[in-house]
Design a protein around this motif. Structure first.
Motif, PDB file in Angstrom:
ATOM      1  N   ARG A 114       0.363  -1.062  -0.106  1.00 23.41           N
ATOM      2  CA  ARG A 114       0.539  -0.389   0.617  1.00 23.41           C
ATOM      3  C   ARG A 114       0.426   0.933  -0.203  1.00 23.41           C
ATOM      4  O   ARG A 114       0.573   2.572  -0.707  1.00 23.41           O
ATOM      5  N   HIS A 115       1.834   1.498   0.833  1.00 25.21           N
ATOM      6  CA  HIS A 115       3.014   2.493   0.617  1.00 25.21           C
ATOM      7  C   HIS A 115       3.372   2.398  -0.527  1.00 25.21           C
ATOM      8  O   HIS A 115       3.880   4.050  -1.195  1.00 25.21           O
ATOM      9  N   LEU A 116       3.737   1.463  -0.813  1.00 27.08           N
ATOM     10  CA  LEU A 116       5.001   1.449  -2.920  1.00 27.08           C
ATOM     11  C   LEU A 116       4.106   1.946  -3.673  1.00 27.08           C
ATOM     12  O   LEU A 116       4.638   2.758  -4.661  1.00 27.08           O
ATOM     13  N   ARG A 117       2.641   2.263  -3.133  1.00 31.89           N
ATOM     14  CA  ARG A 117       1.886   2.521  -4.191  1.00 31.89           C
ATOM     15  C   ARG A 117       2.120   3.697  -4.137  1.00 31.89           C
ATOM     16  O   ARG A 117       1.219   4.287  -5.781  1.00 31.89           O
ATOM     17  N   ARG A 118       2.617   4.489  -3.445  1.00 29.65           N
ATOM     18  CA  ARG A 118       2.055   6.572  -3.645  1.00 29.65           C
ATOM     19  C   ARG A 118       4.069   6.315  -3.578  1.00 29.65           C
ATOM     20  O   ARG A 118       3.753   7.955  -3.773  1.00 29.65           O
ATOM     21  N   ARG A 119       4.784   5.341  -4.671  1.00 29.74           N
ATOM     22  CA  ARG A 119       6.154   5.935  -4.424  1.00 29.74           C
ATOM     23  C   ARG A 119       6.399   7.013  -5.015  1.00 29.74           C
ATOM     24  O   ARG A 119       7.248   7.518  -5.502  1.00 29.74           O
ATOM     25  N   ALA A 120       5.789   7.521  -6.255  1.00 30.77           N
ATOM     26  CA  ALA A 120       5.924   8.711  -7.785  1.00 30.77           C
ATOM     27  C   ALA A 120       5.657   9.872  -6.405  1.00 30.77           C
ATOM     28  O   ALA A 120       5.945  10.764  -7.069  1.00 30.77           O
ATOM     29  N   ALA A 121       4.916   9.926  -5.807  1.00 29.90           N
ATOM     30  CA  ALA A 121       5.037  10.925  -5.051  1.00 29.90           C
ATOM     31  C   ALA A 121       5.844  11.638  -4.303  1.00 29.90           C
ATOM     32  O   ALA A 121       5.834  12.958  -3.852  1.00 29.90           O
ATOM     33  N   TYR A 122       6.804  10.721  -4.381  1.00 29.06           N
ATOM     34  CA  TYR A 122       8.459  11.122  -3.653  1.00 29.06           C
ATOM     35  C   TYR A 122       9.404  11.617  -4.616  1.00 29.06           C
ATOM     36  O   TYR A 122       8.948  11.610  -5.267  1.00 29.06           O
ATOM     37  N   ASP A 123      10.235  12.676  -3.779  1.00 25.59           N
ATOM     38  CA  ASP A 123      11.937  12.477  -4.565  1.00 25.59           C
ATOM     39  C   ASP A 123      12.442  11.892  -4.633  1.00 25.59           C
ATOM     40  O   ASP A 123      13.400  11.561  -4.991  1.00 25.59           O
ATOM     41  N   LEU A 124      12.691  11.017  -3.546  1.00 24.93           N
ATOM     42  CA  LEU A 124      13.287   9.656  -2.964  1.00 24.93           C
ATOM     43  C   LEU A 124      12.933   8.775  -2.257  1.00 24.93           C
ATOM     44  O   LEU A 124      12.232   9.486  -1.575  1.00 24.93           O
ATOM     45  N   VAL A 125      13.364   7.857  -2.160  1.00 23.20           N
ATOM     46  CA  VAL A 125      13.118   6.332  -1.841  1.00 23.20           C
ATOM     47  C   VAL A 125      14.293   5.889  -1.147  1.00 23.20           C
ATOM     48  O   VAL A 125      15.571   5.338  -1.900  1.00 23.20           O
ATOM     49  N   TRP A 126      13.893   5.596   0.255  1.00 25.79           N
ATOM     50  CA  TRP A 126      15.362   5.307   1.198  1.00 25.79           C
ATOM     51  C   TRP A 126      15.447   3.784   1.716  1.00 25.79           C
ATOM     52  O   TRP A 126      14.385   3.677   1.815  1.00 25.79           O
ATOM     53  N   LEU A 127      15.787   3.283   1.092  1.00 24.50           N
ATOM     54  CA  LEU A 127      15.499   1.104   1.492  1.00 24.50           C
ATOM     55  C   LEU A 127      16.543   1.277   2.446  1.00 24.50           C
ATOM     56  O   LEU A 127      17.603   1.192   1.673  1.00 24.50           O
ATOM     57  N   GLU A 128      15.564   0.403   3.197  1.00 25.39           N
ATOM     58  CA  GLU A 128      16.844  -0.820   4.169  1.00 25.39           C
ATOM     59  C   GLU A 128      16.754  -2.343   3.852  1.00 25.39           C
ATOM     60  O   GLU A 128      15.939  -1.969   3.618  1.00 25.39           O
ATOM     61  N   LYS A 129      18.001  -2.274   2.862  1.00 28.70           N
ATOM     62  CA  LYS A 129      17.995  -3.721   3.120  1.00 28.70           C
ATOM     63  C   LYS A 129      17.014  -4.809   2.172  1.00 28.70           C
ATOM     64  O   LYS A 129      17.957  -4.464   0.839  1.00 28.70           O
ATOM     65  N   GLU A 130      15.881  -4.915   1.411  1.00 28.93           N
ATOM     66  CA  GLU A 130      15.542  -5.279   0.595  1.00 28.93           C
ATOM     67  C   GLU A 130      13.746  -4.360   1.139  1.00 28.93           C
ATOM     68  O   GLU A 130      13.750  -4.403   2.580  1.00 28.93           O
ATOM     69  N   LEU A 131      12.698  -5.046   0.461  1.00 27.61           N
ATOM     70  CA  LEU A 131      11.635  -4.502   0.138  1.00 27.61           C
ATOM     71  C   LEU A 131      10.736  -5.606   0.413  1.00 27.61           C
ATOM     72  O   LEU A 131      10.099  -5.495   1.558  1.00 27.61           O
ATOM     73  N   PHE A 132      10.711  -6.892   0.741  1.00 30.37           N
ATOM     74  CA  PHE A 132       9.719  -7.821   0.582  1.00 30.37           C
ATOM     75  C   PHE A 132      11.641  -9.133   1.255  1.00 30.37           C
ATOM     76  O   PHE A 132      11.052  -9.858   0.510  1.00 30.37           O
ATOM     77  N   PRO A 133      11.692  -9.625   2.541  1.00 33.68           N
ATOM     78  CA  PRO A 133      12.558 -10.551   2.840  1.00 33.68           C
ATOM     79  C   PRO A 133      11.983 -12.198   2.332  1.00 33.68           C
ATOM     80  O   PRO A 133      11.234 -12.108   1.571  1.00 33.68           O
ATOM     81  N   TRP A 134      13.122 -13.067   1.514  1.00 33.17           N
ATOM     82  CA  TRP A 134      12.508 -14.231   1.016  1.00 33.17           C
ATOM     83  C   TRP A 134      11.847 -14.118   0.109  1.00 33.17           C
ATOM     84  O   TRP A 134      11.162 -15.135  -0.629  1.00 33.17           O
ATOM     85  N   LEU A 135      11.171 -12.897  -1.131  1.00 30.31           N
ATOM     86  CA  LEU A 135      10.899 -12.680  -1.870  1.00 30.31           C
ATOM     87  C   LEU A 135      11.830 -12.781  -3.234  1.00 30.31           C
ATOM     88  O   LEU A 135      13.068 -11.733  -2.856  1.00 30.31           O
ATOM     89  N   PRO A 136      11.735 -13.531  -4.564  1.00 29.88           N
ATOM     90  CA  PRO A 136      12.824 -13.146  -5.455  1.00 29.88           C
ATOM     91  C   PRO A 136      12.979 -11.823  -6.216  1.00 29.88           C
ATOM     92  O   PRO A 136      11.717 -11.200  -5.287  1.00 29.88           O
ATOM     93  N   PHE A 137      14.010 -11.401  -6.913  1.00 28.98           N
ATOM     94  CA  PHE A 137      14.115  -9.522  -7.224  1.00 28.98           C
ATOM     95  C   PHE A 137      13.090  -9.935  -8.451  1.00 28.98           C
ATOM     96  O   PHE A 137      12.546  -8.635  -8.341  1.00 28.98           O
ATOM     97  N   GLY A 138      13.333 -10.722  -8.959  1.00 26.24           N
ATOM     98  CA  GLY A 138      11.587 -10.576  -9.743  1.00 26.24           C
ATOM     99  C   GLY A 138      10.719 -10.576  -9.674  1.00 26.24           C
ATOM    100  O   GLY A 138       9.679  -9.487 -10.333  1.00 26.24           O
ATOM    101  N   LEU A 139      10.542 -10.451  -8.676  1.00 23.38           N
ATOM    102  CA  LEU A 139       8.391 -10.213  -8.249  1.00 23.38           C
ATOM    103  C   LEU A 139       8.893  -8.448  -7.197  1.00 23.38           C
ATOM    104  O   LEU A 139       8.081  -7.466  -7.361  1.00 23.38           O
TER     105      LEU A 139
END
Length: 368
Positions: free
Chosen positions: A76-101
């Protein structure tokens, strides 16, 4: 709608791994928020796992089904990602999901920064199951090579990021806020306190040197104090165990005479950032640490403390410090100077600000 790039404010979405109770999130990102806000960055913090999850984790309780709720909230939060000037991610988006997803949810029009302070990539690359290695082993290669900037907690992590083809890598250590760590004059009379700070998840590293600590308790006038370990069984040793709190940790460390950091020498430990050493040194206390990972970057052997390999080294280093209060004081003072010069928020916050601004395509401002 994304903010106007010519405006003074800069909107940042911080996707931290944890809430305030998660040490990595508290230290790598959250402790910078007041400084960033004072310099024109409006940071919206959205943790993947909340404090309740961390409390359950520390208590040894896991609910795998609850993780799906955390993942849905992040989507839900990521659906608003285009509203920001920068996204700052710690580690990974979803642990134990492959990069393709995960790639489907990464910002495309908005630049994003990846912060790593552990060798999380080894969880996947070195997993005992071949299926996990095939599915998840390449994940951090994809993440790092896609990020506008990778901020790594130490050289080992930074070198890994460079090998993935990441276009821009900077190393920024995990640091303390100096004002919270006031050097306390060392005690020069016995007993000498050998101290360790950590969590139940890291207390296992003490098992390897438990025989040394037990010998020292029998042979010297010393005591062993553990902060944050929870109940832990160390053969031949009955340490004093104190609960950890953010408000009380600096005071507890100030009552140590020697700070220790044992580690195993495996790929995972080589990615550790040595934060507890920096805490001890900020309190002007000498340190003894395994010569693993970032520890040799932080400590110069014989100056701020000792870097050791094997139990004989551990005993010799600790005995030298136990018996020589002058040496403890000199090494402690050297450690404090080292932290003031390199490992404190006062030094790293302006640098982080400049990195985030540059990653977002914003020029640095006079006075930043």
């Amino acid at each position: 709608m994304k903010s106007n790039m010519t405006s003074s404010a800069m909107n940042v979405l911080l996707l931290s791994r944890y809430g305030r109770l998660g040490p990595s999130s508290r230290l790598r990102t959250r402790q910078y928020l007041p400084f960033l806000a004072a310099h024109g960055l409006k940071v919206t913090v959205e943790p993947l796992f909340d404090d309740r999850y961390v409390q359950q984790l520390n208590a040894g309780r896991r609910n795998p089904l609850a993780i799906f709720g955390h993942y849905r909230r992040r989507m839900r939060h990521l659906r608003r990602r285009a509203a920001y000037d920068l996204v700052w991610l710690e580690k990974e988006l979803f642990p134990w999901l492959p990069f393709g997803l995960e790639r489907r949810w990464l910002p495309r029009a908005t630049p994003w920064v990846l912060d790593i302070d552990d060798a999380d990539f080894h969880r996947y690359e070195l997993h005992p199951r071949a299926l996990v290695r095939r599915a998840l082993g390449p994940k951090f290669h994809g993440l790092m090579s896609s990020a506008a900037l990778v901020i790594a907690g130490n050289r080992y992590l930074g070198d890994y990021a460079r090998r993935t083809g990441a276009p821009w890598v900077e190393e920024l250590p995990t640091v303390v806020q100096l004002a919270r760590y006031r050097p306390v004059p060392p005690v020069t009379v016995p007993p000498v306190t050998i101290g360790w700070i950590g969590s139940p998840n890291t207390a296992g590293y003490l098992l390897g040197i438990a025989p040394v600590l037990a010998e020292l308790v029998r042979e010297e006038r010393v005591r062993v104090v553990l902060v944050g370990s929870g109940p832990v069984r160390l053969p031949g040793l009955q340490p004093e165990i104190r609960s950890w709190s953010e408000e009380g940790e600096a005071g507890d460390l100030g009552r140590f005479d020697i700070g220790i950091m044992p580690l195993a020498d495996t790929p995972w430990e080589r990615g550790k950032c040595g934060y507890k050493l920096i805490q001890y040194m900020a309190c002007a206390r000498p340190v003894v640490a395994s010569a693993v990972g970032a520890n040799p970057e932080i400590v110069t052997h014989g100056r701020e403390g000792f870097l050791v390999n094997g139990n004989q080294d551990w005993k010799e280093a600790l005995v030298a410090l136990i018996r020589q209060p002058g040496l403890r004081a000199a090494m402690g003072a050297a450690g404090r100077r080292r932290v003031e010069a390199r490992y404190c928020l006062e030094v790293t916050a302006p640098r982080l600000l400049a990195l985030l601004r540059r990653a977002a395509g914003r020029p640095s401002r006079t006075g930043d």
